[in-house]
Scaffold this active site. Structure first.
Site, PDB file in Angstrom:
ATOM      1  N   LEU A 350       0.832  -1.206   0.000  1.00  0.00           N
ATOM      2  CA  LEU A 350       0.000   0.000   0.000  1.00  0.00           C
ATOM      3  C   LEU A 350       0.861   1.249   0.000  1.00  0.00           C
ATOM      4  CD1 LEU A 350      -2.743  -0.855   2.639  1.00  0.00           C
ATOM      5  CD2 LEU A 350      -3.086  -0.592   0.186  1.00  0.00           C
ATOM      6  N   GLY A 353       6.345   4.401   4.254  1.00  0.00           N
ATOM      7  CA  GLY A 353       6.329   5.694   4.936  1.00  0.00           C
ATOM      8  C   GLY A 353       7.465   5.796   5.911  1.00  0.00           C
ATOM      9  N   GLY A 356       7.890   2.676   8.122  1.00  0.00           N
ATOM     10  CA  GLY A 356       7.943   1.319   7.598  1.00  0.00           C
ATOM     11  C   GLY A 356       7.058   1.136   6.374  1.00  0.00           C
ATOM     12  N   VAL A 358       3.740  -0.674   4.406  1.00  0.00           N
ATOM     13  CA  VAL A 358       2.376  -1.097   4.714  1.00  0.00           C
ATOM     14  C   VAL A 358       1.835  -1.991   3.603  1.00  0.00           C
ATOM     15  CG1 VAL A 358       0.107  -0.337   5.444  1.00  0.00           C
ATOM     16  CG2 VAL A 358       2.050   1.184   5.717  1.00  0.00           C
ATOM     17  N   LYS A 373       1.418  -3.176   8.928  1.00  0.00           N
ATOM     18  CA  LYS A 373       2.538  -2.241   8.871  1.00  0.00           C
ATOM     19  C   LYS A 373       3.772  -2.921   9.426  1.00  0.00           C
ATOM     20  CE  LYS A 373       3.477   2.428   9.235  1.00  0.00           C
ATOM     21  NZ  LYS A 373       2.775   3.649   9.038  1.00  0.00           N
ATOM     22  N   ASP A 469       3.600  12.373  15.587  1.00  0.00           N
ATOM     23  CA  ASP A 469       3.818  12.413  14.139  1.00  0.00           C
ATOM     24  C   ASP A 469       2.505  12.661  13.405  1.00  0.00           C
ATOM     25  OD1 ASP A 469       5.283  12.394  11.835  1.00  0.00           O
ATOM     26  OD2 ASP A 469       5.347  10.220  11.635  1.00  0.00           O
TER      27      ASP A 469
END
Ligand SMILES: *[C@@H]1O[C@H](CO)[C@@H](O)[C@H](O)[C@H]1NC(C)=O
Ligand SMILES: *[C@@H]1O[C@H](CO)[C@@H](O)[C@H](O)[C@H]1NC(C)=O
Ligand SMILES: *[C@@H]1O[C@H](CO)[C@@H](O)[C@H](O)[C@H]1NC(C)=O
Ligand SMILES: *[C@@H]1O[C@H](CO)[C@@H](O)[C@H](O)[C@H]1NC(C)=O
Ligand SMILES: *[C@@H]1O[C@H](CO)[C@@H](O)[C@H](O)[C@H]1NC(C)=O
Ligand SMILES: *[C@@H]1O[C@H](CO)[C@@H](O)[C@H](O)[C@H]1NC(C)=O
Length: 655
Positions: A350, A353, A356, A358, A373, A469
């Site tokens: 997917l 980021g 890590g 996904v 994830k 974050d």
């Protein structure tokens, strides 16, 4: 029939035109009640929600309405008395309870699941239709001023109760307060007495086998109750769930609007306490069972340890740390996740980021779509803290957080399993402009959702949970296009300096509060990042845009700040939504964003204030926020149009 009785009957009907209601159910069948949505009769008991559905809502009402006012113009209000036995079982420490409802409709419009009991719409916007609920609430929602995760409250139109009390009763012998655990699956009996002439509601609860305590748990008197009543109202029960396993049942119910509700026969009611937890009657039995259980536990533990050692010796499994077994979210096996994601294949990827990679997955067990994830981490301490946080959040659940299904650890890799969010990230909707763009209303709704989620993290627990974050790509949209905050607490994994070759501040450039260069993260630094998201969402521009090496990068905050100082902040609005809303509204939201991005943390509004402003959709900022906004922010430019852009205090060079 004697000739006399006809006039008598006629007279009677005119004095009491409303049919009185008096019923008693020691068990139910499906023709007894109006069952709405997921409510079902299962083995003669009402089961309000369906545990295989997410966001399940169920209601059960007596089929005819009760008359609250004998004639529609009457100021006289009827009294009633009711008693029922309910059972709420949650697999984890808390979950959502059950509400006794009086409503003029069986389907309140826009009712939400989860903590809203399938009745209420939003904390800030009370219902518009007559609605009174007595909540037997087994979840802690600080945003509605809940005292704990096991309380009783009276709600008039609004989920924020007018009165609440921890569930329990005073023992008739000792006089001591005895708590009643409402979410163990135990049968709990409740009595509600409503006195129409004094406008008083009394609520009393006790476990089965205890006589009605003489003093009610709650006694609320207020003439304004009359405003919340309609001439005729349905009475019944409502409950709802979000993502986790909860079963809410009603086992028996009696009601009377002419006197005291008839006594229920509680002797033969079924018991839904899971076997291992059910309390045994005689002392001897308890002793024997404890001994048996202890022996069994010792035996099973032995078997388990033996099995584990073998697995470890055979190299099939990672050594499991003790603490790993304590935490709630389900621990998946690596094989299960590998299978779900077709071996972490490219097709299932997917995105990649900051923290890590996904993958999309499909769990074979229940065909649930999930996002897996994969995070690389080096810090055991960080992982442990992170799990503690995640498990407490997982237990409490909030509709504005991406639900965590579970996790798995393999070597240095941590795999987190979340519910799959079909509409992707807010970032994509704002910048990659899919076919259907997010309109102004939608954007404001998502911002309000995320603010509520963040409020939950900051104020929902004894300790503040920092997100660290917040950015548009960590905000996901669920199937209803509602905003949910993802990746909470993940930054903690890196706090202990586990990331190879850095001891950097965690977070994402462009969203970092200036003080993070020298100070630890705080709730205010989360608010700052959220402020950047607000500006991003309204303006449709990235926090930092770099054109070339020579030119200074475009800094969104500085740009909006400057426009604001020049008195034309609304020009920062994205063209695609500009036409859809009033200038005042755009200004208000942008100014709120700026207030959140105030360089000095103490001048930023709290997330509570942000929620209040966003979800009320008020058109002007409260004075205190307006003052804070003015405080120091425009001073550099003297309100002068021509001045150079005010530089953001984000210490660029450090990152
Ligand atoms: C349900 O109960 C009512 C009485 O409460 C009874 O008249 C009816 O026959 C029952 N229906 C079924 C399907 O058992
Ligand atoms: C729960 O919902 C599922 C569909 O989502 C349905 O198949 C099942 O029969 C329902 N269970 C009950 C007890 O109503
Ligand atoms: C109720 O009030 C309305 C006006 O408020 C009046 O027209 C009507 O006649 C009244 N009905 C009765 C039964 O008193
Ligand atoms: C419920 O009450 C509201 C407000 O008083 C009214 O507008 C609505 O029509 C009523 N609904 C029903 C089904 O009676
Ligand atoms: C409610 O409780 C109070 C205090 O115990 C009592 O005086 C009153 O009569 C009760 N009212 C009803 C309607 O039961
Ligand atoms: C229980 O007793 C205490 C002390 O007597 C009293 O303050 C409290 O209100 C009582 N609570 C209930 C539910 O009766």
């Amino acid at each position: 029939m004697t000739p006399l009785s006809l006039p008598c009957l006629y007279l009677l009907l005119h004095i009491f035109p409303a049919l009185s209601l008096d019923f008693l159910f020691n068990s139910f069948n499906s023709s007894d009640l109006l069952l709405v949505d997921d409510a079902k009769i299962d083995s003669s008991v009402i089961r309000l929600t369906n545990d295989s559905n997410h966001n399940s809502i169920g209601r059960a009402f007596y089929p005819t309405k009760i008359n609250m006012k004998p004639t529609s113009n009457s100021t006289k209000i009827s009294s009633f008395s009711t008693s029922f036995v309910f059972s709420v079982y949650t697999q984890f420490s808390s979950g959502f309870g059950i509400a006794f409802v009086m409503s003029n409709t069986t389907s309140p419009p826009n009712a939400l699941p989860g903590q809203y009991f399938g009745l209420f719409t939003n904390s800030r916007k009370p219902s518009v239709f007559p609605l009174i609920a007595i909540e037997f609430d087994t979840s802690l929602n600080p945003e509605f001023n809940d005292p704990d995760d096991n309380h009783v409250g009276i709600d008039l139109y609004n989920l924020e109760s007018v009165i609440t009390e921890t569930a329990g009763y005073n023992d008739s012998v000792s006089g001591n307060f005895t708590p009643v655990n409402m979410h163990s699956g135990n049968n709990v009996r409740a009595w509600i007495d409503f006195d129409g002439s004094n406008l008083q509601v009394n609520v009393t609860i006790a476990p089965i086998g205890v006589n009605k305590p003489s003093k009610p748990l709650l006694s609320y008197t207020n003439p304004a109750i009359a405003d919340y009543l309609f001439d005729e109202m349905f009475v019944g029960f409502s409950a709802s769930t979000l993502d986790h396993f909860v079963i809410q049942r009603v086992l028996a119910w009696s009601f009377s609007d002419t006197g005291t509700a008839r006594d229920l026969n509680t002797m033969n009611l079924p018991n839904f306490v899971p076997k291992s937890m059910s309390s045994l009657s005689s002392g001897a039995m308890v002793g024997i069972s404890i001994a048996c259980v202890a022996v069994l536990v010792v035996f099973l533990t032995g078997v388990y340890w033996f099995w584990r050692r073998r697995r470890v010796l055979e190299g099939e499994d990672e050594e499991i740390e003790d603490w790993e077994l304590e935490y709630w979210p389900h621990r998946f096996s690596y094989e299960e996740l590998s299978q779900a994601t077709s071996g972490f294949s490219k097709e299932n990827l997917l995105g990649t980021g900051g923290f890590g990679t996904v993958y999309k997955g499909n769990l074979a067990a229940n065909n649930n779509e999930v996002a897996v994830k994969c995070v690389n981490h080096d810090s055991k301490q960080g992982l442990r803290e992170f799990m503690a946080e995640i498990s407490s959040i997982g237990r409490l659940q909030q509709k504005n957080l991406v639900p965590v299904r579970g996790w798995c650890r393999k070597g240095k890799e941590l795999l987190l399993v979340y519910d799959y969010m079909p509409n992707g990230s807010l970032h994509n909707w704002i910048f990659h402009k899919p076919k259907k763009e997010l309109d102004w209303k939608g954007r404001c709704r998502v911002l309000a959702d995320v603010a509520e989620g963040l409020n939950y993290l900051h104020h929902g627990f004894n300790e503040v949970v920092l997100h660290r974050d917040i950015k548009s790509s960590n905000i996901l949209l669920d199937k209803d296009m509602r905003g949910r905050l993802g990746d909470f607490g993940l930054a903690k994994l890196y706090k202990h300096g586990g990331v190879p070759n850095t001891t950097r501040v965690v977070g994402t450039l462009g969203y970092l509060a200036p003080e993070l260069a020298s100070l630890a993260a705080t709730a205010a630094s989360d608010v700052y990042s959220f402020g950047v998201v607000i500006l991003e969402v309204v303006s449709g521009r990235r926090p930092i845009e770099t054109w070339s090496k020579e030119e200074d990068p475009f800094l969104l905050i500085d740009w909006v700040r400057e426009l604001n100082c020049e008195g034309k902040v609304s020009e920062a609005c994205d063209d695609t939504v500009k036409s859809e809303c009033e200038v005042g509204e755009i200004e208000m939201v942008l100014k709120l964003g700026l207030a959140c991005c105030h360089p000095e943390p103490q001048h930023r509004p709290s997330v509570k204030e942000v929620v209040a402003i966003l979800s009320d959709a008020v058109v002007s900022l409260p004075d205190n926020v307006e003052v804070e906004l003015a405080h120091g922010v425009c001073s550099g430019s003297n309100g002068n149009n021509a001045g150079p852009p005010l530089h953001s205090t984000v210490p660029q060079s450090q990152y």
